[in-house]
Design a protein around this motif. Sequence first.
Motif, PDB file in Angstrom:
ATOM      1  N   LYS A 217       9.510  10.858 -26.286  1.00  0.00           N
ATOM      2  CA  LYS A 217       8.162  11.407 -26.847  1.00  0.00           C
ATOM      3  C   LYS A 217       8.152  12.801 -27.520  1.00  0.00           C
ATOM      4  O   LYS A 217       7.299  13.593 -27.946  1.00  0.00           O
ATOM      5  CB  LYS A 217       8.120  11.883 -25.002  1.00  0.00           C
ATOM      6  CG  LYS A 217       7.575  11.167 -24.439  1.00  0.00           C
ATOM      7  CD  LYS A 217       6.782  11.995 -22.710  1.00  0.00           C
ATOM      8  CE  LYS A 217       5.911  10.555 -22.200  1.00  0.00           C
ATOM      9  NZ  LYS A 217       6.844  10.153 -21.216  1.00  0.00           N
ATOM     10  N   TYR A 272       0.941   3.547 -14.090  1.00  0.00           N
ATOM     11  CA  TYR A 272       2.462   2.788 -14.321  1.00  0.00           C
ATOM     12  C   TYR A 272       2.969   3.992 -14.023  1.00  0.00           C
ATOM     13  O   TYR A 272       2.555   5.216 -13.915  1.00  0.00           O
ATOM     14  CB  TYR A 272       2.214   4.047 -16.044  1.00  0.00           C
ATOM     15  CG  TYR A 272       3.116   3.998 -16.747  1.00  0.00           C
ATOM     16  CD1 TYR A 272       3.524   5.575 -16.422  1.00  0.00           C
ATOM     17  CD2 TYR A 272       2.388   3.751 -18.586  1.00  0.00           C
ATOM     18  CE1 TYR A 272       4.488   6.072 -17.744  1.00  0.00           C
ATOM     19  CE2 TYR A 272       3.253   4.838 -19.051  1.00  0.00           C
ATOM     20  CZ  TYR A 272       4.008   6.130 -18.520  1.00  0.00           C
ATOM     21  OH  TYR A 272       5.275   5.795 -19.841  1.00  0.00           O
ATOM     22  N   GLU A 287       6.884  10.595 -12.778  1.00  0.00           N
ATOM     23  CA  GLU A 287       5.224  10.846 -13.188  1.00  0.00           C
ATOM     24  C   GLU A 287       4.432   9.563 -12.760  1.00  0.00           C
ATOM     25  O   GLU A 287       4.985   8.192 -13.040  1.00  0.00           O
ATOM     26  CB  GLU A 287       4.735  11.500 -13.889  1.00  0.00           C
ATOM     27  CG  GLU A 287       4.749  10.823 -15.526  1.00  0.00           C
ATOM     28  CD  GLU A 287       4.143  10.706 -16.956  1.00  0.00           C
ATOM     29  OE1 GLU A 287       2.853  11.840 -16.850  1.00  0.00           O
ATOM     30  OE2 GLU A 287       4.357  10.436 -17.714  1.00  0.00           O
ATOM     31  N   ASN A 289       1.227   7.894 -13.735  1.00  0.00           N
ATOM     32  CA  ASN A 289       0.020   7.060 -14.796  1.00  0.00           C
ATOM     33  C   ASN A 289      -1.151   6.212 -14.443  1.00  0.00           C
ATOM     34  O   ASN A 289      -0.834   4.829 -14.154  1.00  0.00           O
ATOM     35  CB  ASN A 289       0.073   7.445 -16.522  1.00  0.00           C
ATOM     36  CG  ASN A 289       0.725   8.068 -17.082  1.00  0.00           C
ATOM     37  OD1 ASN A 289       0.323   9.320 -16.816  1.00  0.00           O
ATOM     38  ND2 ASN A 289       1.900   8.093 -17.530  1.00  0.00           N
ATOM     39  N   ARG A 291      -3.356   3.937 -15.735  1.00  0.00           N
ATOM     40  CA  ARG A 291      -2.853   3.529 -16.912  1.00  0.00           C
ATOM     41  C   ARG A 291      -2.332   2.765 -17.783  1.00  0.00           C
ATOM     42  O   ARG A 291      -0.999   3.914 -17.385  1.00  0.00           O
ATOM     43  CB  ARG A 291      -4.158   4.122 -18.039  1.00  0.00           C
ATOM     44  CG  ARG A 291      -3.188   5.530 -18.412  1.00  0.00           C
ATOM     45  CD  ARG A 291      -3.704   6.801 -19.278  1.00  0.00           C
ATOM     46  NE  ARG A 291      -2.157   7.798 -19.213  1.00  0.00           N
ATOM     47  CZ  ARG A 291      -1.329   7.577 -19.841  1.00  0.00           C
ATOM     48  NH1 ARG A 291      -0.788   6.813 -20.536  1.00  0.00           N
ATOM     49  NH2 ARG A 291      -0.648   8.608 -19.370  1.00  0.00           N
ATOM     50  N   MET A 292      -2.395   2.324 -18.518  1.00  0.00           N
ATOM     51  CA  MET A 292      -1.410   1.860 -19.935  1.00  0.00           C
ATOM     52  C   MET A 292      -0.764   2.848 -20.511  1.00  0.00           C
ATOM     53  O   MET A 292      -1.550   4.019 -20.894  1.00  0.00           O
ATOM     54  CB  MET A 292      -1.327   0.957 -21.048  1.00  0.00           C
ATOM     55  CG  MET A 292      -1.472  -1.030 -19.469  1.00  0.00           C
ATOM     56  SD  MET A 292      -0.394  -1.456 -19.341  1.00  0.00           S
ATOM     57  CE  MET A 292       0.620  -1.973 -20.266  1.00  0.00           C
ATOM     58  N   GLY A 293       1.085   2.876 -20.997  1.00  0.00           N
ATOM     59  CA  GLY A 293       1.263   3.462 -21.611  1.00  0.00           C
ATOM     60  C   GLY A 293       0.732   3.349 -23.627  1.00  0.00           C
ATOM     61  O   GLY A 293       0.523   2.434 -23.734  1.00  0.00           O
ATOM     62  N   PRO A 295       2.183   5.217 -26.402  1.00  0.00           N
ATOM     63  CA  PRO A 295       2.623   3.991 -27.551  1.00  0.00           C
ATOM     64  C   PRO A 295       3.138   2.100 -26.713  1.00  0.00           C
ATOM     65  O   PRO A 295       3.321   1.307 -27.468  1.00  0.00           O
ATOM     66  CB  PRO A 295       3.247   3.763 -29.087  1.00  0.00           C
ATOM     67  CG  PRO A 295       4.140   5.591 -28.219  1.00  0.00           C
ATOM     68  CD  PRO A 295       3.644   5.950 -27.440  1.00  0.00           C
TER      69      PRO A 295
HETATM   70  N1  GLY Z   1       4.043   7.269 -23.760  1.00  0.00           N
HETATM   71  C1  GLY Z   1       3.713   7.919 -22.804  1.00  0.00           C
HETATM   72  C2  GLY Z   1       1.786   8.066 -22.515  1.00  0.00           C
HETATM   73  O1  GLY Z   1       1.368   7.320 -22.378  1.00  0.00           O
HETATM   74  O2  GLY Z   1       2.063   8.872 -21.071  1.00  0.00           O
END
Ligand code: GLY
Length: 428
Positions: A217, A272, A287, A289, A291-293, A295
């Motif tokens: 990151k 995610y 955390e 998410n 969705r997909m990350g 990159p």
């Molecule tokens: N690469 C981390 C994210 O997509 O949140």
Amino acid sequence: MKILMVGGGGREHALAWKLNQSPQVQRIYVALGNGGTAKHKDFDNIALTDKVALREWAQAHAIDLTVVGPEAPLAAGVVDEFRNHGLRIFGPTQAAAQLESSKAFSKAFMLRHGIPTAEYQSFEDAALAHAYVDAQGAPIVVKADGLAAGKGVVVAMDIQEAHAAIDHMLAKDAGVQHNHGVARVVIEEFLEGEEASFMVVAQGLTAVTLATSQDHKRLLDADMGPNTGGMGAYSPAPVVTPEIHAKVMREVIHPTLKGMQQDGIPYTGFLYAGLMIDSAGKVKVLEFNCRMGDPETQPIMMRLKSDLLELLWAATDADTQQLENIELQWDRRCALGVVMAAANYPSTPEVGQEIHGLPSDSEEAMVFHAGTVFQDGKVLTSGGRVLCVTALGDTVKQAQHHAYALADKLHFKGMQMRRDIGFRAIRR
Ligand code: GLY
Ligand code: AMP
């Protein structure tokens, strides 16, 4: 089949590229897409972002399946809009997307369902937040409650930094999409360990796991500099041993899907979990998410051998048995992606630079586009993260070598890239 892919980053380019390998896919429409999808002969970019406009367009063009890449349209309810009109779409509903769009929601959810995460408190009142930081001391982590495009988290090494982050995040003009119009911060315990990205394709209580990965990151080598959306990633992540993998399924993924079901908001979509794994093998969720990350998607898609359309079709089928029967095949090799970012990323990226040296697509190495446009036969930069150069190799070291060899042939003015993507795996 005709597919609509919502989004325009490197993640969406990689998902579209992988979907296009399915013999059943005829054409892929990408909204908004980027220079990479514009140049592709089987893809068309379409200039729509509003959920109603997208739904009307999908109806008018007899789209068979819509796949949503980014969090913003999910949080805006694009899935609800499509489903309410009987259209097939892969992603969580607006209510389910709160796992990402509201830190306060996801922290309370984890606490309620016994999912391991950092200790925290959430605040709307700045004075109380400041007092809490004074009482806890540093290091401490301050998170904005709302989508903040990857800029909503400050890992404060001293309390001055934490105080400044609170003032900034509770200010009206902080660039955060506040939930219900209320500025709120979550302040949490600083966790130590190694991070990993753990993603699944979920439908109700069923989860098909994707390959693990690790993201980088920080902007600069050796994890220095500001946080970004991600400067590179590789798959698999060796920190996720088979034991850790089983533990994550048992302690995180299954309880999360069960908890969502119990709370009346069953989860369908990519899920995610951003994990922190400590030296004793304890796992905590940093955390979620919805969705997909990005990159991470780019190296993960390069390793996926199974048909992505079949997977997402099963996950959107009324018969939940379909997804349960899917077993994914992965390339045993490693994949590693290096992000090439614009000058001044992440603050105010410079745009409009011509990109030179772009190769053609291959199965072994791909240059996925993100912030690019295709104009008058040229590819120009148009955003912060511009390209993700992704390659396979028998080891992380070889994948790294392969990706950098390709990246070194590319050029645009002011480009920034890290030279050490994959260093943690290589050090092992
Ligand atoms: N690469 C981390 C994210 O997509 O949140
Ligand atoms: P998040 O968007 O919540 O994943 O946070 C972004 C990044 O901040 C994470 O990938 C971590 O590197 C870091 N971070 C977030 N929460 C914590 C925490 N509680 N302790 C240590 N680092 C954290």
